[in-house]
Design an enzyme around this catalytic site. Structure first.
Site, PDB file in Angstrom:
ATOM      1  N   LYS A 192       0.637  -1.145  -0.026  1.00 57.15           N
ATOM      2  CA  LYS A 192       0.077   0.052  -0.063  1.00 57.15           C
ATOM      3  C   LYS A 192       0.940   1.372   0.085  1.00 57.15           C
ATOM      4  O   LYS A 192       1.530   1.566   1.045  1.00 57.15           O
ATOM      5  CB  LYS A 192      -0.991   0.043   1.098  1.00 57.15           C
ATOM      6  N   GLU A 267      10.418   1.010   9.942  1.00 57.54           N
ATOM      7  CA  GLU A 267      11.320   2.068   9.583  1.00 57.54           C
ATOM      8  C   GLU A 267      10.416   3.384  10.113  1.00 57.54           C
ATOM      9  O   GLU A 267       9.760   3.767   9.091  1.00 57.54           O
ATOM     10  CB  GLU A 267      11.466   2.146   8.312  1.00 57.54           C
ATOM     11  N   CYS A 301      14.057  10.512   6.012  1.00 53.94           N
ATOM     12  CA  CYS A 301      13.979  10.067   7.490  1.00 53.94           C
ATOM     13  C   CYS A 301      15.021  10.553   8.055  1.00 53.94           C
ATOM     14  O   CYS A 301      15.283  10.767   9.442  1.00 53.94           O
ATOM     15  CB  CYS A 301      13.518   8.628   7.386  1.00 53.94           C
ATOM     16  N   GLU A 398      10.340  15.613  14.556  1.00 57.42           N
ATOM     17  CA  GLU A 398      10.452  15.520  13.206  1.00 57.42           C
ATOM     18  C   GLU A 398       9.761  16.447  12.288  1.00 57.42           C
ATOM     19  O   GLU A 398       8.408  16.516  12.412  1.00 57.42           O
ATOM     20  CB  GLU A 398      10.145  14.109  12.809  1.00 57.42           C
TER      21      GLU A 398
HETATM   22  P1  NAD Z   1       2.948   8.360   7.700  1.00 57.85           P
HETATM   23  O1  NAD Z   1       3.228   7.674   8.877  1.00 57.85           O
HETATM   24  O2  NAD Z   1       1.746   9.487   7.605  1.00 57.85           O
HETATM   25  O3  NAD Z   1       2.098   7.526   6.460  1.00 57.85           O
HETATM   26  C1  NAD Z   1       2.969   6.342   5.949  1.00 57.85           C
HETATM   27  C2  NAD Z   1       2.079   5.320   5.433  1.00 57.85           C
HETATM   28  O4  NAD Z   1       1.257   4.830   6.379  1.00 57.85           O
HETATM   29  C3  NAD Z   1       0.966   5.837   4.293  1.00 57.85           C
HETATM   30  O5  NAD Z   1       1.047   4.767   3.324  1.00 57.85           O
HETATM   31  C4  NAD Z   1      -0.206   6.011   5.124  1.00 57.85           C
HETATM   32  O6  NAD Z   1      -1.413   5.735   4.418  1.00 57.85           O
HETATM   33  C5  NAD Z   1      -0.400   4.770   6.004  1.00 57.85           C
HETATM   34  N1  NAD Z   1      -0.842   5.043   7.177  1.00 57.85           N
HETATM   35  C6  NAD Z   1      -1.446   5.989   7.856  1.00 57.85           C
HETATM   36  N2  NAD Z   1      -2.027   5.848   8.925  1.00 57.85           N
HETATM   37  C7  NAD Z   1      -2.350   4.468   8.991  1.00 57.85           C
HETATM   38  C8  NAD Z   1      -2.837   3.453   9.939  1.00 57.85           C
HETATM   39  N3  NAD Z   1      -3.655   4.031  10.811  1.00 57.85           N
HETATM   40  N4  NAD Z   1      -2.939   2.320   9.739  1.00 57.85           N
HETATM   41  C9  NAD Z   1      -1.761   1.802   8.577  1.00 57.85           C
HETATM   42  N5  NAD Z   1      -1.179   2.641   7.844  1.00 57.85           N
HETATM   43  C10 NAD Z   1      -1.634   3.964   7.938  1.00 57.85           C
HETATM   44  O7  NAD Z   1       4.175   8.901   7.166  1.00 57.85           O
HETATM   45  P2  NAD Z   1       4.378   9.916   5.969  1.00 57.85           P
HETATM   46  O8  NAD Z   1       3.793  11.178   6.203  1.00 57.85           O
HETATM   47  O9  NAD Z   1       3.705   9.258   4.657  1.00 57.85           O
HETATM   48  O10 NAD Z   1       6.001   9.923   5.660  1.00 57.85           O
HETATM   49  C11 NAD Z   1       6.836  10.547   6.605  1.00 57.85           C
HETATM   50  C12 NAD Z   1       7.370  10.079   7.476  1.00 57.85           C
HETATM   51  O11 NAD Z   1       7.954   8.692   7.054  1.00 57.85           O
HETATM   52  C13 NAD Z   1       8.324  10.552   8.350  1.00 57.85           C
HETATM   53  O12 NAD Z   1       7.848  10.275   9.855  1.00 57.85           O
HETATM   54  C14 NAD Z   1       9.672   9.971   8.021  1.00 57.85           C
HETATM   55  O13 NAD Z   1      10.684   9.948   9.134  1.00 57.85           O
HETATM   56  C15 NAD Z   1       9.167   8.495   7.912  1.00 57.85           C
HETATM   57  N6  NAD Z   1      10.160   7.544   6.992  1.00 57.85           N
HETATM   58  C16 NAD Z   1      10.847   6.771   7.737  1.00 57.85           C
HETATM   59  C17 NAD Z   1      11.804   6.229   6.918  1.00 57.85           C
HETATM   60  C18 NAD Z   1      12.803   5.074   7.363  1.00 57.85           C
HETATM   61  O14 NAD Z   1      13.559   4.546   6.749  1.00 57.85           O
HETATM   62  N7  NAD Z   1      12.953   5.113   8.991  1.00 57.85           N
HETATM   63  C19 NAD Z   1      11.915   6.351   5.528  1.00 57.85           C
HETATM   64  C20 NAD Z   1      11.155   7.413   4.906  1.00 57.85           C
HETATM   65  C21 NAD Z   1      10.167   7.914   5.604  1.00 57.85           C
END
Ligand code: NAD
Length: 495
Positions: A192, A267, A301, A398
């Protein structure tokens, strides 16, 4: 030719109708008939309408992946054959790299040459794990005294169905980092992508089918996190959730996964420290520090967002990084010589602006940046906030934008203490002319990756992941396979 080719064809069909889901080797619509617009963050324009999956489509995708796992249509292929398919997927990605990069750039805003590098990095994942398919094996162990000798050996077996939930800041790479090792391990998958960036994930599904992945082994569904993502996270037929995203959503996934005690690979977010020692080569450190925080408009990230500089070079580094930030060209992804694209959305633009305002309200000195650029799209200036302290929100939370907080230190112990004063632990870097200091500091930092005179390097070869609230498990390298493999011990007595 895959059956998929007849109904829909990335990228050519994107303009002809709503982009479908990929379930059980078939392009599908949703029961609700709903679609969601996908935007170009450089203009705010709609670039595609994408089918909105709901819980029903999540159920169908999980059922398809479950059948594909249980009837072994993937694992009964020889390991060499599976490796060849993953390798072919990487080749197809490289053959389509220019088009993939153009769409990745258009959908997430990153300048095209950098999007091209991202496609390469994503393809590297499939090539690297193609080489692992025939090297996943256990050990033999003999135990007991001669008169009761037991021979044991271990097998490494795929865990089962993996739900992969990924964010928008590097869509192809995030998806590939999970799909490639999971497929190499023999798992089946439901991917997803983020609501903001669904296109290249679906396209990658098409590429994997063309490379020879059997129907149902890789399913891609697009839809909201709180419905589709949440359904996947709690589904009893999902064995692993591999999630990349915010720590907050990661926490909700941990709760959702308790029903059948899924295995989790997380992650999560970061607030990575960068330490510049007094003896650092500033001609390398200043551009390195700026690149660590500003690359991909800070939507990384592992971005180095907390900068600690030895007091002897503090003013020079602050001025140098700010000047570097001012020189960066911010613009639309296809413009020549652009360094940084827009933020992903209006929501993210507001969030970044609010953080800068909160830093200033708490006493930080705005050295450069801090404002939106123009009114079309979501462009934001590279921003440096100096004289911060660790209690400020800009140093604890963040931001996920091009915003750096800087403060001075006087001793190595103080620098290490400041660096470790965070609930995150994803990455870090230390800049020094003294290798022994660099290695000593690297050992003391509580983070999954530490650079010495470099912030980001290592690619698919080195494990990446978080200490503390930055995650569980590792991506990249041999370690990534652990999330997708069980270990079985087989024992027999010896005569
Ligand atoms: P997010 O957590 O809002 O969303 C990530 C994914 O989770 C999306 O596909 C979203 O639709 C899904 N999601 C949202 N709510 C959910 C729920 N209740 N249950 C299941 N899935 C759900 O993050 P974002 O805003 O898309 O991305 C930014 C974040 O990602 C930052 O915090 C960043 O640090 C992190 N990130 C981490 C890494 C790593 O390798 N550690 C890499 C890239 C991004």
């Amino acid at each position: 030719m895959s059956a998929l080719d007849t109904a829909w064809n990335f990228p050519h069909s994107v303009h002809t109708g709503s982009v479908p889901l990929l379930i059980d080797g078939t392009w599908s619509t949703s029961a609700s008939g709903q679609t969601t617009p996908t935007y170009d963050p450089g203009t705010g324009d709609v670039i595609a309408q994408v089918t909105t999956a709901g819980p029903r489509e999540a159920e169908l995708a999980v059922a398809a992946a479950r059948r594909a796992f249980d009837d072994q249509r993937w694992t009964r292929l020889s390991s060499a054959a599976r490796g060849a398919i993953l390798w072919r997927a990487a080749e197809l990605m490289r053959e389509q790299a220019d088009e993939l990069a153009a769409w990745e750039s258009r959908n997430m805003g990153i300048p095209v040459p950098q999007a091209r590098a991202m496609v390469d990095e994503a393809a590297n994942q499939f090539q690297y794990y193609a080489g692992w398919t025939d090297k996943i094996h256990g050990h033999t162990v003999d135990v007991g005294p001669a008169e009761r000798r037991v021979q044991g050996y271990t097998l490494r077996e795929p865990v089962g169905v993996v739900a992969m939930i990924v964010p928008w800041n590097a869509p192809l790479i995030s998806a590939s980092k999970k799909l490639a090792p999971a497929l190499a391990a023999g798992c089946t998958c439901v991917l997803k992508p983020a609501e903001e960036t669904p296109l290249t994930a679906l396209w990658l599904g098409q590429i994997l089918h063309r490379a020879g992945v059997p129907d149902g082994v890789v399913n891609v569904i697009t839809g909201p996190g709180d419905t589709v993502g949440a359904t996947l996270a709690e589904h009893p037929d999902v064995d692993v959730v591999a999630f990349t995203g915010s720590t907050e959503v990661g926490r909700s996934i941990v709760h959702a996964a308790t029903g059948n005690l899924k295995k989790l690979q997380l992650e999560l977010g970061g607030k990575s420290p960068v330490i510049v020692m007094g003896d650092a080569d500033l001609t390398r450190a200043i551009p390195g520090v700026a690149g660590a925080v500003f690359w991909n408009t800070g939507q990384v990230c592992a971005a180095g967002t907390r900068l600690f500089v030895h007091e002897s070079v503090y003013d020079e580094v602050v001025a140098g990084v700010a000047a570097h930030g001012r020189r960066l060209r911010v613009g639309y992804g296809t413009e020549a010589d652009v360094d940084l694209g827009p933020l992903i959305s209006g929501k993210q633009l507001n969030r970044v602006s609010d953080y800068v305002a909160s830093g200033q309200a708490q006493g930080a000195r705005l050295v450069t940046g801090g404002r939106r650029i123009g009114t079309d799209g979501y462009f934001f200036e590279p921003t440096v906030l100096a004289d911060v302290d660790q209690s400020m929100r800009v140093m604890r939370e963040e931001i996920f934008g091009p915003v750096l907080g800087v403060m001075p230190f006087s001793t190595v112990d103080e620098a290490v203490e400041l660096a470790n004063d965070s609930s995150f632990g994803l990455a870090a870097s230390v800049w020094t002319a003294d290798g022994s200091v660099g290695h000593a500091v690297a050992r003391r930092i509580r983070a999954g990756r530490v650079g010495i005179n470099v912030h980001r390097a290592g690619g698919v070869y080195l494990p990446a992941g978080g200490y503390r609230q930055s995650g569980w498990g590792r991506e990249n390298g041999e370690r990534a396979l652990d999330s997708y493999l069980e270990v079985k011990s087989v024992v027999s007595t010896l005569a």
